[in-house]
Design a protein around this motif. Structure first.
Motif, PDB file in Angstrom:
ATOM      1  N   THR A   1      15.673  38.927  54.954  1.00  0.00           N
ATOM      2  CA  THR A   1      15.298  37.568  55.747  1.00  0.00           C
ATOM      3  C   THR A   1      16.362  36.565  55.901  1.00  0.00           C
ATOM      4  OG1 THR A   1      13.006  37.978  55.047  1.00  0.00           O
ATOM      5  CG2 THR A   1      13.738  35.727  55.678  1.00  0.00           C
ATOM      6  N   GLU A   2      17.391  36.687  54.940  1.00  0.00           N
ATOM      7  CA  GLU A   2      18.542  35.697  54.957  1.00  0.00           C
ATOM      8  C   GLU A   2      19.627  36.349  55.807  1.00  0.00           C
ATOM      9  OE1 GLU A   2      18.696  32.786  53.812  1.00  0.00           O
ATOM     10  OE2 GLU A   2      16.901  32.612  52.475  1.00  0.00           O
ATOM     11  N   PHE A   3      19.710  37.764  55.868  1.00  0.00           N
ATOM     12  CA  PHE A   3      20.659  38.173  56.749  1.00  0.00           C
ATOM     13  C   PHE A   3      20.303  37.860  58.377  1.00  0.00           C
ATOM     14  CE2 PHE A   3      21.859  41.485  59.631  1.00  0.00           C
ATOM     15  CZ  PHE A   3      23.345  41.859  59.455  1.00  0.00           C
ATOM     16  N   ARG A   4      18.862  37.889  58.434  1.00  0.00           N
ATOM     17  CA  ARG A   4      18.326  37.609  59.887  1.00  0.00           C
ATOM     18  C   ARG A   4      18.611  36.323  60.158  1.00  0.00           C
ATOM     19  NH1 ARG A   4      15.366  41.392  62.631  1.00  0.00           N
ATOM     20  NH2 ARG A   4      14.675  43.289  61.330  1.00  0.00           N
ATOM     21  N   ASN A   5      18.394  35.273  59.105  1.00  0.00           N
ATOM     22  CA  ASN A   5      18.778  33.973  59.410  1.00  0.00           C
ATOM     23  C   ASN A   5      19.946  33.730  59.670  1.00  0.00           C
ATOM     24  OD1 ASN A   5      16.051  33.340  58.794  1.00  0.00           O
ATOM     25  ND2 ASN A   5      16.365  32.606  56.746  1.00  0.00           N
ATOM     26  N   LEU A   6      21.184  34.293  59.165  1.00  0.00           N
ATOM     27  CA  LEU A   6      22.507  34.383  59.377  1.00  0.00           C
ATOM     28  C   LEU A   6      22.771  34.290  60.812  1.00  0.00           C
ATOM     29  CD1 LEU A   6      24.286  35.432  56.096  1.00  0.00           C
ATOM     30  CD2 LEU A   6      24.563  33.106  57.119  1.00  0.00           C
ATOM     31  N   VAL A   7      22.345  35.664  61.186  1.00  0.00           N
ATOM     32  CA  VAL A   7      22.614  36.063  62.562  1.00  0.00           C
ATOM     33  C   VAL A   7      21.862  35.152  63.658  1.00  0.00           C
ATOM     34  CG1 VAL A   7      22.457  38.011  64.307  1.00  0.00           C
ATOM     35  CG2 VAL A   7      22.774  38.216  61.688  1.00  0.00           C
ATOM     36  N   GLN A   8      20.577  35.152  63.344  1.00  0.00           N
ATOM     37  CA  GLN A   8      19.476  34.446  64.573  1.00  0.00           C
ATOM     38  C   GLN A   8      19.521  33.037  64.510  1.00  0.00           C
ATOM     39  OE1 GLN A   8      15.856  36.911  63.541  1.00  0.00           O
ATOM     40  NE2 GLN A   8      16.388  38.331  65.289  1.00  0.00           N
ATOM     41  N   ARG A   9      19.438  32.383  63.297  1.00  0.00           N
ATOM     42  CA  ARG A   9      19.517  31.008  63.283  1.00  0.00           C
ATOM     43  C   ARG A   9      20.865  30.329  63.506  1.00  0.00           C
ATOM     44  NH1 ARG A   9      17.419  29.192  57.782  1.00  0.00           N
ATOM     45  NH2 ARG A   9      19.660  29.789  57.163  1.00  0.00           N
ATOM     46  N   ASP A  10      21.658  30.889  62.420  1.00  0.00           N
ATOM     47  CA  ASP A  10      23.135  30.188  62.259  1.00  0.00           C
ATOM     48  C   ASP A  10      24.034  30.854  63.193  1.00  0.00           C
ATOM     49  OD1 ASP A  10      22.175  28.745  59.999  1.00  0.00           O
ATOM     50  OD2 ASP A  10      22.449  30.551  58.638  1.00  0.00           O
ATOM     51  N   GLN A  11      23.794  31.986  63.901  1.00  0.00           N
ATOM     52  CA  GLN A  11      24.737  32.739  64.898  1.00  0.00           C
ATOM     53  C   GLN A  11      26.092  32.794  64.549  1.00  0.00           C
ATOM     54  OE1 GLN A  11      23.990  29.870  68.188  1.00  0.00           O
ATOM     55  NE2 GLN A  11      22.188  31.172  68.837  1.00  0.00           N
ATOM     56  N   VAL A  12      26.271  33.240  63.074  1.00  0.00           N
ATOM     57  CA  VAL A  12      27.498  33.781  62.633  1.00  0.00           C
ATOM     58  C   VAL A  12      28.078  34.630  63.410  1.00  0.00           C
ATOM     59  CG1 VAL A  12      26.906  32.939  60.233  1.00  0.00           C
ATOM     60  CG2 VAL A  12      26.633  35.202  61.099  1.00  0.00           C
ATOM     61  N   ASP A  13      29.406  34.729  63.552  1.00  0.00           N
ATOM     62  CA  ASP A  13      30.062  35.695  64.514  1.00  0.00           C
ATOM     63  C   ASP A  13      30.045  37.132  63.585  1.00  0.00           C
ATOM     64  OD1 ASP A  13      31.179  34.062  66.572  1.00  0.00           O
ATOM     65  OD2 ASP A  13      32.081  32.949  65.130  1.00  0.00           O
TER      66      ASP A  13
ATOM     67  N   THR B   1      32.481  41.190  69.926  1.00  0.00           N
ATOM     68  CA  THR B   1      32.212  42.136  68.933  1.00  0.00           C
ATOM     69  C   THR B   1      32.553  43.576  69.082  1.00  0.00           C
ATOM     70  OG1 THR B   1      30.179  40.831  68.205  1.00  0.00           O
ATOM     71  CG2 THR B   1      30.203  43.042  67.503  1.00  0.00           C
ATOM     72  N   GLU B   2      32.461  43.902  70.273  1.00  0.00           N
ATOM     73  CA  GLU B   2      32.632  45.412  70.552  1.00  0.00           C
ATOM     74  C   GLU B   2      34.198  45.684  70.673  1.00  0.00           C
ATOM     75  OE1 GLU B   2      30.899  48.094  70.952  1.00  0.00           O
ATOM     76  OE2 GLU B   2      29.132  46.751  70.666  1.00  0.00           O
ATOM     77  N   ASP B   3      35.034  44.756  70.769  1.00  0.00           N
ATOM     78  CA  ASP B   3      36.504  44.861  70.886  1.00  0.00           C
ATOM     79  C   ASP B   3      37.166  44.598  69.318  1.00  0.00           C
ATOM     80  OD1 ASP B   3      36.871  44.862  73.606  1.00  0.00           O
ATOM     81  OD2 ASP B   3      36.488  42.275  73.809  1.00  0.00           O
ATOM     82  N   ILE B   4      36.332  43.781  68.481  1.00  0.00           N
ATOM     83  CA  ILE B   4      36.562  43.947  67.090  1.00  0.00           C
ATOM     84  C   ILE B   4      36.003  45.232  66.515  1.00  0.00           C
ATOM     85  CG2 ILE B   4      36.382  42.699  64.868  1.00  0.00           C
ATOM     86  CD1 ILE B   4      35.428  40.107  66.373  1.00  0.00           C
ATOM     87  N   ILE B   5      35.116  45.657  66.726  1.00  0.00           N
ATOM     88  CA  ILE B   5      34.759  46.953  66.286  1.00  0.00           C
ATOM     89  C   ILE B   5      35.772  47.943  66.653  1.00  0.00           C
ATOM     90  CG2 ILE B   5      33.317  48.954  66.594  1.00  0.00           C
ATOM     91  CD1 ILE B   5      30.910  46.710  66.697  1.00  0.00           C
ATOM     92  N   LYS B   6      36.140  48.164  67.904  1.00  0.00           N
ATOM     93  CA  LYS B   6      37.256  49.057  68.441  1.00  0.00           C
ATOM     94  C   LYS B   6      38.558  48.984  67.406  1.00  0.00           C
ATOM     95  CE  LYS B   6      39.494  50.849  72.578  1.00  0.00           C
ATOM     96  NZ  LYS B   6      39.746  50.648  73.937  1.00  0.00           N
ATOM     97  N   SER B   7      39.098  47.760  67.314  1.00  0.00           N
ATOM     98  CA  SER B   7      40.423  47.691  66.342  1.00  0.00           C
ATOM     99  C   SER B   7      40.007  47.901  64.981  1.00  0.00           C
ATOM    100  CB  SER B   7      40.674  46.133  66.648  1.00  0.00           C
ATOM    101  OG  SER B   7      40.012  45.139  66.319  1.00  0.00           O
ATOM    102  N   PHE B   8      38.835  47.622  64.588  1.00  0.00           N
ATOM    103  CA  PHE B   8      38.418  47.922  62.976  1.00  0.00           C
ATOM    104  C   PHE B   8      38.488  49.203  62.612  1.00  0.00           C
ATOM    105  CE2 PHE B   8      36.235  45.028  59.755  1.00  0.00           C
ATOM    106  CZ  PHE B   8      36.968  45.328  58.980  1.00  0.00           C
ATOM    107  N   THR B   9      38.138  50.229  63.481  1.00  0.00           N
ATOM    108  CA  THR B   9      37.783  51.630  63.398  1.00  0.00           C
ATOM    109  C   THR B   9      38.895  52.392  62.912  1.00  0.00           C
ATOM    110  OG1 THR B   9      35.952  51.588  64.800  1.00  0.00           O
ATOM    111  CG2 THR B   9      36.835  53.692  64.342  1.00  0.00           C
ATOM    112  N   GLY B  10      39.296  52.814  61.958  1.00  0.00           N
ATOM    113  CA  GLY B  10      40.212  53.860  61.492  1.00  0.00           C
ATOM    114  C   GLY B  10      41.535  52.630  61.070  1.00  0.00           C
ATOM    115  N   LEU B  11      41.301  51.369  60.912  1.00  0.00           N
ATOM    116  CA  LEU B  11      42.397  50.438  60.388  1.00  0.00           C
ATOM    117  C   LEU B  11      43.036  50.767  59.074  1.00  0.00           C
ATOM    118  CD1 LEU B  11      43.628  47.694  61.200  1.00  0.00           C
ATOM    119  CD2 LEU B  11      41.782  46.671  59.678  1.00  0.00           C
TER     120      LEU B  11
END
Length: 435
Positions: free
Chosen positions: A101-113, A353-363
């Motif tokens: 529930t707290e994770f959902r709050n961070l994403v949906q309510r607080d709109q963290v990156d 987000t997709e750009d970060i994921i691409k650069s994070f993969t295999g870092l």
């Protein structure tokens, strides 16, 4: 027209021109948007003191350094790519349902990156599918179960810190280096994913490396039981040459005090895969001869490097105590996210987000805990070297010491890409490169 009249006309014209200038030209430029991070760890409860508080403290001091551009290269750009980090700290304590529930709050309510967090393997197993559902970039920093990326491929989830198979394969190798004729061993581990996986890999490695050795007492007390009198009585009846435990937080400290009162450590050494967390808290209360692990080359087991010394100094200066391995794992995760963010960035803007994921993969990068490579889980799961040592308390200096440190290369104690940890261990750890 008189001179006075001409001047009045010019002034009026200038005033009219100013009145029609675009509104944005008359206002200061808006500040660049901050990067909002959700940071989740235990802030209350039994895991707070050994895990959650050191992790939060590490995040606070390092984010402050990043936001002021005071971190060493290649982490010296302000914040994340010039954008200040705006952290929101959330307590992991509570039921798994509450954690979700707290994770959902961070994403949906607080709109963290992005979200960086979680100590408990149970938390990570519950949050991972929700992160995928909400398409939220999530970095697990401490939980150790290898199941995160083995049960299902993850797109939005990363873990810079190696998983627990490394901890227990290395523990088995270290034990066999210390006890040449091992023939009997026992274990006491918490009865949930972390404890079960830890014992499985330790026992599995010993079956490969010392096939004539046998497990005697295999104990799984309830998580956070706190009282281990019955289990200690059982272990005292054993002729085992070593006891394995992946206990952490209050369970570990309670077990240490209770077993010492009855002399278990005098009968057989104890290998503590998460023991590094109590070195500075217990000092002379931790038995000499205890085999200590730190979930990688963290804390007292970290190599002497510039980036490690920088982190050690700013943490000690702020909190008057050395950072332990959860603090190292938090920082390693934050720095990995920073590098991925900046690699994905263009023109100083916040990348998608997709750009970060691409650069994070295999870092791959070097942090306070040494070199890490995201080599497993399709480039989402990190591997690194690890280390074990033997604990002694120096009565003259009144400081803990770790002796007989042995370091194991990443490819020696981690499974190759595409092979499940349990299967890799059971089939003889083929391909392990330990030289």
């Amino acid at each position: 027209m008189t001179i006075r009249t001409r001047i009045a006309c010019v002034v009026a014209a200038l005033a009219a021109s100013a009145a029609v200038l675009p509104a944005q030209a008359q206002q200061p430029a808006a500040p660049a948007a901050a990067v909002k991070l959700g940071l989740v760890t235990f802030l209350t409860g039994p895991a707070a003191t050994p895990f959650g508080i050191p992790s939060r403290n590490a995040a606070e001091v390092v984010i402050e350094a990043l936001n002021t551009g005071k971190a060493p290269a290649p982490f010296n750009k302000v914040g994340l790519g010039g954008l200040k980090i705006d952290p929101k700290y959330v307590d992991e304590a509570g039921t798994v349902a509450n954690v979700v529930t707290e994770f959902r709050n961070l994403v949906q309510r607080d709109q963290v990156d992005a979200v960086v967090g979680y100590v408990s393997s149970g938390s990570c197993l519950a949050v991972a599918p929700v992160a995928e559902e909400l398409k939220e970039l999530t970095v697990f920093y401490d939980c150790g179960t290898p199941r995160i990326f083995e049960e299902k491929a993850r797109h939005y989830v990363f873990r810079v810190s190696p998983h627990a198979t490394m901890d227990n394969v290395a523990a088995a190798r270290y034990v066999l280096g210390k006890i040449k004729n091992l023939h009997l061993y026992s274990g006491i581990n918490q009865n949930y994913a972390w404890g079960q996986d830890s014992w499985r890999d330790f026992q599995g490695a010993l079956k490969v490396l010392a096939p004539k050795a046998a497990a005697d007492k295999v104990l799984f007390p309830k998580l956070f039981a706190g009282e281990y009198g019955a289990e200690i009585s059982t272990l005292l009846t054993s002729k085992s040459q070593v006891v394995h435990t992946s206990f952490f937080d209050g369970d570990l400290e309670g077990f240490i005090f209770q077993e010492q009162a009855r002399g278990l450590d005098k009968r057989m050494p104890i290998v503590m895969t998460a023991g590094e967390t109590v070195v500075w808290r217990l000092k002379d209360k931790l038995p000499d001869g205890t085999i200590i692990g730190g979930r990688g080359p963290n804390g007292v087991l970290a190599r002497n490097t510039d980036i490690r010394n920088w982190f050690e100094k700013i943490y000690r200066d702020r909190y008057n105590t050395p950072p332990t391995y959860p603090a190292y794992q938090m920082v390693q995760s934050l720095l990995g996210l920073k590098l991925a963010f900046e690699k994905a960035q263009t023109n100083g803007n916040k990348p998608g987000t997709e750009d970060i994921i691409k650069s994070f993969t295999g870092l791959e990068f070097d942090g306070p805990a040494g070199h890490v490579k995201l080599a497993l889980g399709d480039g989402h799961q990190g591997i690194s070297e690890t280390a074990y040592g033997t604990y002694h308390y120096n009565k003259k200096t009144k400081e803990p010491e770790i002796t007989d440190i042995v370091r194991y290369p990443a490819e020696c104690v981690n499974p190759p890409a595409g092979i499940e940890a349990e299967k890799w261990v059971a089939e003889g750890m083929k391909g392990a490169k330990c030289n």
